[in-house]
Enzyme design. Structure first.
Site, PDB file in Angstrom:
ATOM      1  N   GLY A  46       0.813  -1.209   0.000  1.00  0.00           N
ATOM      2  CA  GLY A  46       0.000   0.000   0.000  1.00  0.00           C
ATOM      3  C   GLY A  46       0.842   1.253   0.000  1.00  0.00           C
ATOM      4  O   GLY A  46       0.474   2.265   0.603  1.00  0.00           O
ATOM      5  N   HIS A  83       1.422   3.456  -2.155  1.00  0.00           N
ATOM      6  CA  HIS A  83       0.902   4.642  -2.842  1.00  0.00           C
ATOM      7  C   HIS A  83      -0.214   5.304  -2.040  1.00  0.00           C
ATOM      8  O   HIS A  83      -0.695   6.374  -2.404  1.00  0.00           O
ATOM      9  CB  HIS A  83       0.365   4.271  -4.228  1.00  0.00           C
ATOM     10  CG  HIS A  83       1.432   3.989  -5.239  1.00  0.00           C
ATOM     11  ND1 HIS A  83       2.570   4.749  -5.339  1.00  0.00           N
ATOM     12  CD2 HIS A  83       1.530   3.020  -6.192  1.00  0.00           C
ATOM     13  CE1 HIS A  83       3.333   4.273  -6.318  1.00  0.00           C
ATOM     14  NE2 HIS A  83       2.730   3.225  -6.830  1.00  0.00           N
ATOM     15  N   GLY A 124       0.783   4.493   3.645  1.00  0.00           N
ATOM     16  CA  GLY A 124       1.885   3.754   3.048  1.00  0.00           C
ATOM     17  C   GLY A 124       2.927   4.650   2.401  1.00  0.00           C
ATOM     18  O   GLY A 124       4.141   4.437   2.559  1.00  0.00           O
ATOM     19  N   GLY A 135      -4.218  -1.175  11.455  1.00  0.00           N
ATOM     20  CA  GLY A 135      -5.659  -1.355  11.568  1.00  0.00           C
ATOM     21  C   GLY A 135      -6.374  -0.022  11.640  1.00  0.00           C
ATOM     22  O   GLY A 135      -6.057   0.915  10.907  1.00  0.00           O
ATOM     23  N   TYR A 175     -15.789  -3.706   8.242  1.00  0.00           N
ATOM     24  CA  TYR A 175     -14.392  -3.266   8.208  1.00  0.00           C
ATOM     25  C   TYR A 175     -13.735  -3.508   9.566  1.00  0.00           C
ATOM     26  O   TYR A 175     -12.596  -3.988   9.649  1.00  0.00           O
ATOM     27  CB  TYR A 175     -14.323  -1.781   7.841  1.00  0.00           C
ATOM     28  CG  TYR A 175     -12.926  -1.244   7.699  1.00  0.00           C
ATOM     29  CD1 TYR A 175     -12.133  -1.598   6.617  1.00  0.00           C
ATOM     30  CD2 TYR A 175     -12.395  -0.371   8.655  1.00  0.00           C
ATOM     31  CE1 TYR A 175     -10.839  -1.100   6.480  1.00  0.00           C
ATOM     32  CE2 TYR A 175     -11.110   0.135   8.524  1.00  0.00           C
ATOM     33  CZ  TYR A 175     -10.344  -0.230   7.438  1.00  0.00           C
ATOM     34  OH  TYR A 175      -9.063   0.259   7.307  1.00  0.00           O
ATOM     35  N   LYS A 179     -10.453  -5.899  10.552  1.00  0.00           N
ATOM     36  CA  LYS A 179      -9.256  -5.379  11.224  1.00  0.00           C
ATOM     37  C   LYS A 179      -9.000  -6.082  12.556  1.00  0.00           C
ATOM     38  O   LYS A 179      -7.848  -6.300  12.946  1.00  0.00           O
ATOM     39  CB  LYS A 179      -9.378  -3.869  11.417  1.00  0.00           C
ATOM     40  CG  LYS A 179      -9.237  -3.091  10.109  1.00  0.00           C
ATOM     41  CD  LYS A 179      -7.893  -3.362   9.456  1.00  0.00           C
ATOM     42  CE  LYS A 179      -7.707  -2.629   8.162  1.00  0.00           C
ATOM     43  NZ  LYS A 179      -6.407  -2.942   7.535  1.00  0.00           N
ATOM     44  N   LEU A 211      -7.096   9.439  10.100  1.00  0.00           N
ATOM     45  CA  LEU A 211      -5.888   9.993   9.487  1.00  0.00           C
ATOM     46  C   LEU A 211      -6.227  10.959   8.364  1.00  0.00           C
ATOM     47  O   LEU A 211      -7.263  10.846   7.708  1.00  0.00           O
ATOM     48  CB  LEU A 211      -5.015   8.865   8.937  1.00  0.00           C
ATOM     49  CG  LEU A 211      -4.543   7.833   9.961  1.00  0.00           C
ATOM     50  CD1 LEU A 211      -3.843   6.685   9.251  1.00  0.00           C
ATOM     51  CD2 LEU A 211      -3.626   8.462  10.993  1.00  0.00           C
ATOM     52  N   HIS A 263     -12.970   9.821   3.304  1.00  0.00           N
ATOM     53  CA  HIS A 263     -13.240  10.016   4.720  1.00  0.00           C
ATOM     54  C   HIS A 263     -13.721  11.443   4.976  1.00  0.00           C
ATOM     55  O   HIS A 263     -13.729  12.284   4.079  1.00  0.00           O
ATOM     56  CB  HIS A 263     -11.995   9.708   5.542  1.00  0.00           C
ATOM     57  CG  HIS A 263     -11.732   8.247   5.696  1.00  0.00           C
ATOM     58  ND1 HIS A 263     -10.607   7.640   5.190  1.00  0.00           N
ATOM     59  CD2 HIS A 263     -12.457   7.268   6.282  1.00  0.00           C
ATOM     60  CE1 HIS A 263     -10.647   6.339   5.477  1.00  0.00           C
ATOM     61  NE2 HIS A 263     -11.748   6.091   6.137  1.00  0.00           N
ATOM     62  N   TRP A 296     -23.382  15.480   6.353  1.00  0.00           N
ATOM     63  CA  TRP A 296     -24.189  14.452   7.004  1.00  0.00           C
ATOM     64  C   TRP A 296     -24.156  14.594   8.530  1.00  0.00           C
ATOM     65  O   TRP A 296     -23.135  14.950   9.118  1.00  0.00           O
ATOM     66  CB  TRP A 296     -23.658  13.072   6.643  1.00  0.00           C
ATOM     67  CG  TRP A 296     -24.137  12.563   5.316  1.00  0.00           C
ATOM     68  CD1 TRP A 296     -24.456  13.302   4.221  1.00  0.00           C
ATOM     69  CD2 TRP A 296     -24.340  11.191   4.955  1.00  0.00           C
ATOM     70  NE1 TRP A 296     -24.844  12.496   3.192  1.00  0.00           N
ATOM     71  CE2 TRP A 296     -24.777  11.179   3.610  1.00  0.00           C
ATOM     72  CE3 TRP A 296     -24.183   9.986   5.622  1.00  0.00           C
ATOM     73  CZ2 TRP A 296     -25.070   9.998   2.934  1.00  0.00           C
ATOM     74  CZ3 TRP A 296     -24.467   8.800   4.947  1.00  0.00           C
ATOM     75  CH2 TRP A 296     -24.913   8.806   3.624  1.00  0.00           C
TER      76      TRP A 296
END
Length: 391
Positions: free
Chosen positions: A12, A14, A18, A108, A138, A142, A168, A181, A242
């Site tokens: 990961g 990219h 990562g 995670g 999800y 994790k 993040l 997100h 929302w």
């Protein structure tokens, strides 16, 4: 102990975290890095993952690859979220063990914790009550990943560490409105609402050409663009978000997360987390001079009575600070220079009302965050604007 010559595979590399971990390792002088894009290596393909490990044989693995998204994506793609992530984790962790990887770091998420967990959430509140329904799949994936690391360590004496980051944000964040997100989605919405009000269709076109929304690019008619943006709560000088705006969230700058991850990768062992005195003598074995060999198990572990029950060995990574979604929107509005209105659609779900983590374990292991949210929001908007210039 990993040396500067150790081959480190960043799965990961990219992605948001990562890429930051990759850069952090390079900055520290670890240049023997291996990465594969999704097009080059599908981590859900067991045969392909085995072939990769056969060829590369990394000394260490950072598992930062995942199938991720926000509350909307989690609600729409429930089967994908559990199946894709379980496949990725099972393939990478099992092949890491089969190929004798010295150290593995699994990333995670703090969504692993119960919806009504006591705040701030300590590592040991895992699996104590039901999860938040909107991201249950999800979270279960994790949890399975961190339990894989814990269980391999206990059974085989491996040195696999799981870190659970809070929300993040940062360079290379996902700004696609369908599955991003909360912070990048909010920031892009506010930015586009400002551009609509300014009548700056050239910049709107650049934005949509860079990141189309449901296939709509900057080449579409103004009416079509306004229609698709309205679907996501983006209007002329107005943004609709929302929920109620009252949920509390903690945010961590991705480069801080990378620094914490590399700190753990290089300096923290499983034995440090659970107590070296009771673990190393069973798994790693002590030499006559008391030194511990952290790379080789002396045998199978598992349910060893002298160790007692070992669980919740993962590490929370965050700031230990929080703000409401409404307060976050105010920081975003200020960074973008937006003078319009932000409304909240209370008919939409809020998700978990509070998600603050206890980071005392991380602090005890020698790391604390550096970037505060007020500066981080500004930095993210500057990165977003610069990304639009890279056509």
């Amino acid at each position: 102990m990993l040396s500067k010559d150790s081959k480190i595979y960043v799965a990961g590399h990219h992605g948001l975290v990562g890429s930051a971990i990759w850069n952090n390792l390079l900055h520290r002088g670890y240049t023997n890095l291996v990465g594969r894009s999704h097009q080059e290596l599908d981590l859900t393909d067991q045969v392909a993952v085995k072939k990769f490990f056969d060829e590369e044989r990394p000394d260490a693995v950072v598992l930062a690859a995942a199938f991720v998204g926000g509350i909307m994506a989690n609600s729409l793609y429930r089967a994908d979220f559990i199946m894709m992530n379980m496949k990725i984790q099972c393939n990478v962790i099992s092949e890491a063990y089969a190929h004798g990887v010295q150290k593995l770091l699994f990333l995670g998420s703090t969504c692993i914790y119960p919806k009504n967990a006591p705040q701030p959430m300590k590592e040991d509140c895992l699996l104590t009550s039901p999860l938040e329904y909107t991201n249950e799949e999800y979270a279960i994936a994790k949890i399975a990943g961190l339990k894989m690391c814990e269980s391999y360590n206990l059974q085989y004496g491996t040195n696999y560490i799981a870190v659970m980051p809070t929300n993040l944000y940062g360079p290379n964040d996902n700004f696609h409105l369908e599955n991003s997100h909360v912070m990048p989605a909010m920031m892009r919405k506010v930015y586009l609402a400002k551009l609509i009000h300014d009548g700056d269709w050239d910049k709107i076109a650049i934005d949509l050409n860079k990141r189309p929304v449901e296939g709509v690019t900057g080449d579409a008619s103004h009416d079509k663009i306004l229609e698709i943006l309205a679907k996501y709560g983006i209007f002329d000088n107005k943004v609709v978000l929302w929920g109620t705006g009252t949920p509390l969230r903690e945010f961590l700058w991705s480069e801080d997360m990378a620094d914490a991850s590399v700190h753990v990768l290089l300096n923290v062992n499983f034995s440090d987390i659970i107590g070296i005195e009771k673990y190393s003598s069973v798994h790693y074995g002590a030499s006559t001079d008391g030194a511990v060999d952290r790379n080789h198990s002396t045998g199978r572990g598992g349910a060893i009575p002298k160790l007692g029950e070992i669980r919740n060995c993962h590490i929370n990574v965050g700031t230990g600070k929080e703000l409401t979604i409404r307060e976050l929107s105010e920081l975003v509005v200020k960074a973008v220079g937006f003078e319009g209105t932000v409304e909240f659609d209370t008919s939409k779900p809020d998700g978990t009302m509070r998600k603050l983590i206890d980071v005392s374990k991380l602090h005890s292991l020698g790391w604390t965050h550096k970037v505060e949210i007020e500066d981080g929001v500004k930095k993210l908007f500057e990165w977003y604007k610069s990304s639009l210039q890279c056509q």
